[in-house]
Design a protein around this motif. Structure first.
Motif, PDB file in Angstrom:
ATOM      1  N   ASP A 240       0.844  -1.197   0.000  1.00 43.15           N
ATOM      2  CA  ASP A 240       0.000   0.000   0.000  1.00 43.15           C
ATOM      3  C   ASP A 240       0.880   1.249   0.000  1.00 43.15           C
ATOM      4  O   ASP A 240       0.826   2.086   0.896  1.00 43.15           O
ATOM      5  N   PHE A 241       1.726   1.358  -1.051  1.00 43.83           N
ATOM      6  CA  PHE A 241       2.689   2.469  -1.082  1.00 43.83           C
ATOM      7  C   PHE A 241       1.982   3.802  -1.298  1.00 43.83           C
ATOM      8  O   PHE A 241       0.811   3.858  -1.677  1.00 43.83           O
ATOM      9  N   THR A 242       2.707   4.883  -1.053  1.00 45.38           N
ATOM     10  CA  THR A 242       2.114   6.228  -1.119  1.00 45.38           C
ATOM     11  C   THR A 242       2.393   6.942  -2.437  1.00 45.38           C
ATOM     12  O   THR A 242       1.761   7.953  -2.735  1.00 45.38           O
ATOM     13  N   GLY A 243       3.355   6.426  -3.192  1.00 42.11           N
ATOM     14  CA  GLY A 243       3.672   7.102  -4.450  1.00 42.11           C
ATOM     15  C   GLY A 243       4.603   6.280  -5.322  1.00 42.11           C
ATOM     16  O   GLY A 243       5.258   5.339  -4.863  1.00 42.11           O
ATOM     17  N   VAL A 244       4.653   6.662  -6.598  1.00 40.14           N
ATOM     18  CA  VAL A 244       5.468   5.969  -7.596  1.00 40.14           C
ATOM     19  C   VAL A 244       6.597   6.892  -8.052  1.00 40.14           C
ATOM     20  O   VAL A 244       6.416   8.109  -8.142  1.00 40.14           O
TER      21      VAL A 244
END
Length: 446
Positions: A240-244
């Motif tokens: 559930d990462f916050t950004g790419v």
């Protein structure tokens, strides 16, 4: 960047050239070409179809004003929809907590460790932060050495533990070290693999659970296209990462990852890597990227890059020297160094509206400044400070010393003299205004 996609979109817009209005038929034909262009660019099929359906609906719902063509109107609609497709607005890092913990994840070869160094440099130089890097890649040979070298290049400390092979304990010890030393940002570089596997996922999930990061950034090679999107989805399901972060975007002629990833994983692109240098990292602005994809340039980013290398004190000194006609070769080579720090030359020129298409088939070597630098460095300190002293015999010696020829030396000195005259004219507002009044009227209107 995105050259292939730009070419195909250009051809698609030509369907509307010469059309007096937007109709169901000509828009449908254009959308068919645009959908094909997106699929050729390795954009996810569902994303491409939904996008073209949205553009068609918006385009048909608008009246074509007499002052613009159907093609111009469709370009505007495309620009708006591309911006929304890639996230709509810029998404900043959450840096409110002290220390802010940032976890870096991704596959081997995506450029995680290099990005870690770039991000630390960005936070130090652009945000005034005091970062600490933590080396948690205990598997890849020389990964720790690489991070230490990068940290040394940008003057940022790296926490390592040669006695431990446990990334969780290394990460926790590194955070404790950061708190003790007053580092307000911690960036954790984790191990990758050549492919997604359960052991890697479990390990990075354990690091996440132990460190409770405020940001989890997934780093992916933009040139892998649809594979990048699939990998992002697998990581996001677990982390559930916050950004790419899209790396190697300067070499991506298609653009599939940039256009698909937000719609598939519903996470924003926060940074893009545009070269190998530590400064080659940009915050991702969806609206600016949309403009570039449509060949409309990106002047704002170009100005920002210039400002990042801009030394206000040095600029004031150079301005004084220009007014006194004292601008010399030392100043000239200093300006060249600042330009080189801004990034890839072709990428920079592509940010100027209209120039990107004109130079797409031209190979612009990043070493183009080397002959100029060689010539200037072959001058004596006196010659660099006193350009007018460089007579024919000195020019011959400079050519021999720089490995160039007398024609190249003469050409550079002539261009330098012309540039110095123009700079002096424009430094005087009255003279500049007089010069502008003397220019022939441009053929606008009747």
């Amino acid at each position: 960047m995105f050259e292939n996609l730009q070419d195909k979109l250009d051809r698609a817009f030509k369907v509307l050239k010469g059309q007096g209005s937007i109709t169901e038929i000509n828009v449908a034909e254009t959308m068919k070409e645009i959908r094909k262009a997106l699929l050729d660019a390795d954009v996810n099929y569902k994303t491409a179809k939904a996008f073209t359906d949205d553009v068609k609906e918006k385009a048909l719902g608008q009246n074509v004003l007499t002052s613009i063509s159907p093609g111009q109107l469709l370009t505007k609609v495309m620009n708006d929809e591309l911006t929304q497709l890639m996230g709509g607005t810029v998404q900043d890092l959450n840096l409110t907590t002290n220390p802010t913990i940032i976890l870096i994840a991704g596959l081997n070869g995506a450029g995680k460790t290099t990005f870690t160094g770039k991000l630390a440099n960005f936070l130090k130089t652009q945000k005034g932060k005091k970062p600490l890097l933590i080396a948690c890649d205990v598997y890849r040979p020389a990964a720790i050495d690489q991070l230490q070298i990068l940290g040394g290049q940008v003057g940022i400390p790296v926490f390592t533990d040669a006695d431990s092979k446990d990334p969780v304990s290394i990460a926790k010890a590194g955070i404790a070290e950061a708190k003790k030393n007053g580092n307000n940002v911690v960036i954790i570089d984790t191990a990758g693999r050549l492919a997604i596997d359960e052991q890697m996922m479990n390990e990075i999930a354990d690091v996440k659970a132990a460190t409770n990061p405020h940001e989890i950034l997934f780093v992916v090679d933009a040139m892998t296209g649809q594979d990048a999107v699939n990998t992002a989805k697998a990581f996001n399901d677990r982390l559930d990462f916050t950004g790419v972060v899209l790396t190697k975007l300067d070499g991506d002629t298609r653009g599939g990852a940039a256009l698909s990833i937000k719609s598939v994983v519903n996470k924003p692109i926060k940074f893009i890597g545009t070269g190998e240098k530590m400064e080659a990292l940009d915050v991702f602005y969806p609206d600016r990227m949309a403009s570039r994809i449509l060949g409309m340039g990106d002047v704002v980013s170009l100005v920002e890059r210039a400002q990042q290398q801009f030394d206000e004190k040095e600029a004031a000194e150079i301005q004084k020297k220009i007014r006194k006609n004292k601008f010399d070769f030392n100043d000239f080579i200093s300006q060249i160094q600042q330009i080189k720090k801004m990034g890839n030359m072709k990428d920079l020129m592509g940010m100027i509206p209209g120039v990107g298409k004109a130079i797409k088939d031209i190979d612009i070597d990043d070493n183009a400044f080397k002959p100029i630098e060689s010539i200037i460095r072959s001058m004596t300190p006196y010659e660099r400070e006193n350009p007018d002293s460089i007579n024919q015999s000195r020019r011959t010696r400079i050519a021999n010393g720089s490995g160039t020829n007398i024609t190249e030396v003469n050409k550079l000195i002539k261009q330098f003299e012309d540039m110095r005259k123009m700079m002096k004219q424009f430094s005087n507002p009255a003279a500049a205004a007089k010069m502008m009044r003397g220019m022939p009227k441009m053929p606008f209107g009747k």
